[in-house]
Design an enzyme around this catalytic site. Structure first.
Site: not given
Ligand SMILES: Cc1cc2nc3c(=O)[nH]c(=O)nc-3n(C[C@H](O)[C@H](O)[C@H](O)COP(=O)(O)OP(=O)(O)OC[C@H]3O[C@@H](n4cnc5c(N)ncnc54)[C@H](O)[C@@H]3O)c2cc1C
Length: 395
Positions: A129-130, A247, A378
């Site tokens: 999933q990209g 999902e 969150e």
């Molecule tokens: C083990 C694992 C597997 C994954 N697999 C996939 C995959 O296969 N494909 C894929 O596309 N992605 C994948 N992901 C990515 C995952 O979907 C993202 O990490 C997740 O959506 C959070 O995005 P971010 O890491 O950019 O964090 P950010 O969005 O930068 O968030 C950082 C922090 O800020 C908080 N935050 C951000 N915005 C808000 C808001 N509006 N209100 C309150 N708090 C907020 C968040 O809760 C978090 O604590 C995976 C992640 C993990 C850990």
């Protein structure tokens, strides 16, 4: 709604239970929500999924013409529950089965359904999933990977990150920006991308467990045939929501079965670990903590029943999945933390000296990712607040 098994469902459950007992691969146990990374496990799990499909236990509710079994979500839920209960590993092509397949079934053209669904079931083609990018995770609609139409093709450029199974995937559900001038949710398209196309570079990323289960991926002038657009051009956000809802919603009865296993193992750990010569289970605090976990696993069960009865009445996965997601991902962390508390100073030992071969230490580290993947706690709480409780938008 009466959720007890009918006569036929009970027979199906027994048959599945017997089959799992006789056929589950030996030596590889269920690792909950973490994915395999070593070649040997991937080989065993590919074969395991092929056998699950040949025995008629995959795609239970998918139409027969696309390789499914043409049954209902009830059989699907029963089998997944039995699979989890048996502690056998799940199928390798998890993302294809739980997200890619249901999204193609809902939004795909007939040729796309015929082309992609069967090989998801047989594990001949593994999916990833990209969606996430370095600057767009929670705010997914801010994604910047671009696709420009040239003749019969999209030309894709950009970067994705945290892509689970990207290193072994054959196909990718890719979100791209196809109209930079439109409001951010309206300029996105959903492409089905062959991971063997030239211009794709996949680099593994190591997690705190030491494993590299996910990756970053670079797209440099990748050519994608126009027929691989899923849903309307610039209408990919609606398609992505189907993927995200599936999902968060799938396998919830199976999730409960997994938590029951963990609860039993935790109680067993409390029984066998001693502190200063006495069994930890003799402590009132320990017993009360265990009882609280039991209550939470039971409440998860009723929540799963409620979500399931909605689906059974013909509904589609909705924001209710966010409640389950917050509940299980946070409970998993607390249960694993408690396992280390029970172990006392021995919690610091590494394999092979650690209690239970280090499974609790591993699970605690892996469970950090559970409150991030599929949308952070969150974000899930915001969905619950806005879409279920009707509270004003918080951001
Ligand atoms: C083990 C694992 C597997 C994954 N697999 C996939 C995959 O296969 N494909 C894929 O596309 N992605 C994948 N992901 C990515 C995952 O979907 C993202 O990490 C997740 O959506 C959070 O995005 P971010 O890491 O950019 O964090 P950010 O969005 O930068 O968030 C950082 C922090 O800020 C908080 N935050 C951000 N915005 C808000 C808001 N509006 N209100 C309150 N708090 C907020 C968040 O809760 C978090 O604590 C995976 C992640 C993990 C850990």
């Amino acid at each position: 709604m009466d959720l007890s098994d009918t006569h036929e469902e009970a027979a199906f459950r027994n048959q599945a239970r017997e089959w799992l007992r006789a056929n589950a691969p030996k030596g590889l146990v269920d690792r909950g929500f973490s994915l395999p990374i070593d070649d040997e496990s991937i080989k065993i799990l590919t074969d395991w999924q092929r056998r699950l499909h040949e025995a008629g236990y995959l795609g239970l509710s998918w139409p027969v013409e696309y390789g499914g079994q043409g049954k209902t979500i009830v059989e699907d839920a029963i089998f997944n529950e039995e699979l989890a209960r048996s502690r056998a590993p799940g199928p390798l092509n998890l993302l294809g089965l739980s997200m890619g397949g249901p999204t193609i079934l809902e939004h795909g053209a007939e040729e796309q359904k015929k082309r992609f669904l069967k090989t998801i079931l047989t594990c001949e083609e593994i999916w990833c999933q990209g969606f996430s990018e370095p600057a767009s995770g929670s705010d997914l609609a801010a994604l910047q990977t671009r696709a420009v139409i040239k003749g019969d093709e999209f030309i894709v450029n950009g970067q994705k990150v945290w892509t689970s199974l990207g290193h072994i995937a054959d196909w990718c559900m890719l979100l791209v920006r196809t109209d930079s001038d439109a409001p951010k949710h309206r300029g996105i398209s959903y492409l089905l991308v062959d991971m063997h196309s030239s211009g794709i570079t996949v680099q593994p990323l190591k997690q705190m467990t030491g494993e590299a289960e996910f990756n970053q991926m670079f797209f440099d002038d990748v050519h994608v045939p126009r027929e691989n657009l899923l849903g309307p051009l610039n209408g990919g956000w609606g398609v992505a929501i189907t993927t995200l809802m599936n999902e968060r919603a799938t396998l919830s009865l199976a999730t409960v079965a997994r938590f029951r296993n963990t609860f039993e193992d935790l109680a067993e750990l409390a029984r066998k670990v001693t502190r200063e010569g006495t069994c930890t289970l003799d402590s009132r605090v320990i017993r009360q903590t265990l009882a609280q976990f039991y209550v939470e696993v039971e409440s998860m069960k009723y929540l799963a029943y409620r979500n399931f009865s909605r689906l059974k009445r013909g509904g589609t996965p909705g924001p209710e999945g966010s409640i389950s997601k917050v509940l299980w991902s946070e409970l998993k962390q607390r249960m694993n933390e408690f396992a280390l508390v029970l172990q006392g100073p021995r919690a610091a030992l590494n394999e092979p000296h650690a209690v239970d071969g280090g499974r609790w230490q591993y699970a605690l580290m892996r469970s950090r990712g559970n409150t991030i993947e599929e949308g952070t706690s969150e974000i899930q709480r915001s969905i619950i607040a806005e879409r279920l409780l009707g509270l004003p938008k918080g951001y």
